[in-house]
Design a protein around this motif. Structure first.
Motif, mmCIF file in Angstrom:
data_model
loop_
_atom_site.group_PDB
_atom_site.id
_atom_site.type_symbol
_atom_site.label_atom_id
_atom_site.label_comp_id
_atom_site.label_asym_id
_atom_site.label_seq_id
_atom_site.Cartn_x
_atom_site.Cartn_y
_atom_site.Cartn_z
ATOM 1 N N SER A 1 0.820 -1.212 0.000
ATOM 2 C CA SER A 1 0.000 0.000 0.000
ATOM 3 C C SER A 1 0.861 1.274 0.000
ATOM 4 O O SER A 1 0.414 2.325 -0.476
ATOM 5 C CB SER A 1 -0.940 -0.015 1.202
ATOM 6 N N GLN A 2 2.068 1.192 0.557
ATOM 7 C CA GLN A 2 2.976 2.336 0.575
ATOM 8 C C GLN A 2 4.313 1.909 -0.036
ATOM 9 O O GLN A 2 5.282 1.640 0.661
ATOM 10 C CB GLN A 2 3.172 2.848 2.005
ATOM 11 N N SER B 1 3.136 8.192 -8.373
ATOM 12 C CA SER B 1 2.197 8.577 -7.310
ATOM 13 C C SER B 1 1.001 9.301 -7.925
ATOM 14 O O SER B 1 1.149 10.027 -8.927
ATOM 15 C CB SER B 1 2.892 9.468 -6.275
ATOM 16 N N ASP C 1 0.825 6.605 -2.929
ATOM 17 C CA ASP C 1 1.941 7.488 -2.575
ATOM 18 C C ASP C 1 3.239 6.673 -2.627
ATOM 19 O O ASP C 1 3.506 5.845 -1.759
ATOM 20 C CB ASP C 1 1.734 8.065 -1.184
ATOM 21 N N ARG D 1 6.986 6.260 -2.180
ATOM 22 C CA ARG D 1 8.028 6.880 -1.370
ATOM 23 C C ARG D 1 9.396 6.658 -2.006
ATOM 24 O O ARG D 1 9.661 5.605 -2.559
ATOM 25 C CB ARG D 1 8.011 6.301 0.046
#
Length: 430
Positions: A26-27, A82, A105, A107
């Protein structure tokens, strides 16, 4: 009772279908894979004619047309991936289901292990040369911004942003003032990370040295201790100095901390002439101008040198003549000793001479004629005396005394003492 039974039978059929979009992970971080899955709840019954799916990012279709695959895979996600995602599903019924919007998003990997290197390596560069700073990071994703700083106050030299783990900054012509400490910093969105300090040393080639000669007195003399001092106005240490006399090496001296160096020696007669020195610190040697050293040679030593020179010249040029003269002198002495040892010879009798008589009552007296005889006896020297008269006179050999022995005016005798006769008189008598 009947109504309740109908509700239980129709509940599964009458429940609305919901469409969900799920990201795994998810990230995510840059460089990692991401899978987007479009799911329906409850799951529709399987059939040969199943739903079709399509995906959107920021309301732009990511696939062309519909696909029966409910997954969208990104092998290496980037920061630019993103955004806002959603999916749609189309069933057999002419109805399109839309999922809720999902925000992805991505990173970035934070910057780590920032370092600064130089080219040439070691941080040593020659004045006027090129210096390159290389800033690099061990980890970090996305576009990275690099900044280079000079000195403790952090004077900003330059800035670059690029999608790379390394970046370079160049000083095309290094000056002496560039000898400082430097560092760099890198950032990809999480804040700048600085490198360690790197010291830069600017090496300066030696300039033309200056040679000075120092003597104890106003004028150097043989035996004095003379100092040669060589110093280059500019140049990075250590510096090696060489000293020369007429291009012949006298010696060397080093200056580990820079400055000049000296060389001492005692003067001899051979040390007159031109002197020079050379400076070298590994970046190119430089030679000084020549300095002429004039000094006084003592009179005794000068005479000694002159006498030896004259003797050598005479022996070289007059040896044959000298030998000949000595031989002649020896031969003359030998002949003289032989003549002295021979017994006295009988003086030759004079040849009778004819006399001319003139018509006159009185005869004419001609002057007497003297002739030395080669006869030596003891301390006496004999001579012949000829007297011309009217009648032929005979010549007699008698000793010459210092006084007249005979009363006859025709015979004159004289005795000379050898002690009163010089060599020149004897030679004239001969």
């Amino acid at each position: 009772m009947l109504l309740r039974l109908l509700l239980l039978i129709c509940a599964p059929l009458c429940e609305p279908i919901e469409l969900l979009l799920i990201a795994s992970p998810s990230q995510p971080t840059e460089g990692s894979p991401v899978t987007l899955t479009c799911r329906t709840q409850p799951h529709p019954q399987s059939s040969d004619d199943g739903p079709q799916f399509r995906f959107f990012r920021d309301e732009r279709v990511l696939r062309l047309g519909w696909s029966r695959s409910r997954e969208l895979q990104i092998a290496a996600v980037r920061r630019e991936d993103s955004g806002f995602y959603r999916c749609e599903a189309k069933t057999t019924a002419p109805k399109v289901l839309r999922s809720r919007i999902f925000q992805l998003d991505v990173r970035r990997v934070p910057i780590s292990d920032v370092s600064l290197e130089t080219q040439p390596p070691g941080g040593q560069v020659t004045e006027g040369g090129k210096l390159v700073f290389i800033c690099s990071v061990a980890k970090g994703t996305g576009n990275i911004t690099f900044i280079w700083y000079k000195g403790a106050l952090g004077l900003n030299l330059g800035k670059k942003t690029q999608h790379s783990l390394t970046a370079e900054f160049e000083l095309p012509e290094v000056r002496k003032s560039d000898a400082e400490q430097y560092y760099c910093a890198a950032d990809n969105g999480y804040g700048f990370m600085p490198s360690g300090l790197v010291s830069i040393t600017v090496r300066i080639p030696v300039s033309r040295p200056v040679l000075t000669i120092t003597a104890p007195g106003a004028q150097a003399a043989v035996g004095d201790v003379v100092e040669l001092h060589c110093e280059a106005p500019r140049g990075s240490p250590p510096i090696l100095y060489q000293f020369y006399h007429e291009d012949v090496t006298l010696g060397s001296s080093s200056a580990p901390s820079g400055g000049g160096a000296s060389f001492n020696f005692s003067l001899t007669a051979e040390h007159s002439g031109n002197y020079s020195c050379e400076a070298d610190n590994g970046l190119g040697a430089q030679r000084s101008e020549e300095v002429t050293l004039n000094f006084t040679v003592p009179v005794e030593e000068r005479r000694g040198h002159l006498s030896s020179g004259v003797i050598e010249g005479l022996l070289g040029t007059l040896a044959p003549s000298t030998v000949a003269l000595l031989f002649c002198y020896w031969l003359k002495r030998k002949i003289g000793r032989r003549s002295a040892s021979d017994p006295p010879r009988t003086p030759p009798r004079p040849v009778p001479r004819e006399f001319t008589y003139l018509n006159s009552p009185a005869p004419v007296q001609l002057p007497p004629t003297y002739e030395n005889v080669n006869a030596v006896s003891g301390d006496e020297i004999y001579s012949l005396v000829y007297s011309n008269q009217q009648e032929q006179a005979s010549a007699a050999v008698v000793p010459l005394e210092t006084h007249i022995e005979s009363k006859d005016p025709l015979d004159i005798y004289s005795r000379l003492r050898k002690a009163n006769v010089t060599d020149e008189d004897y030679e004239d008598a001969m």
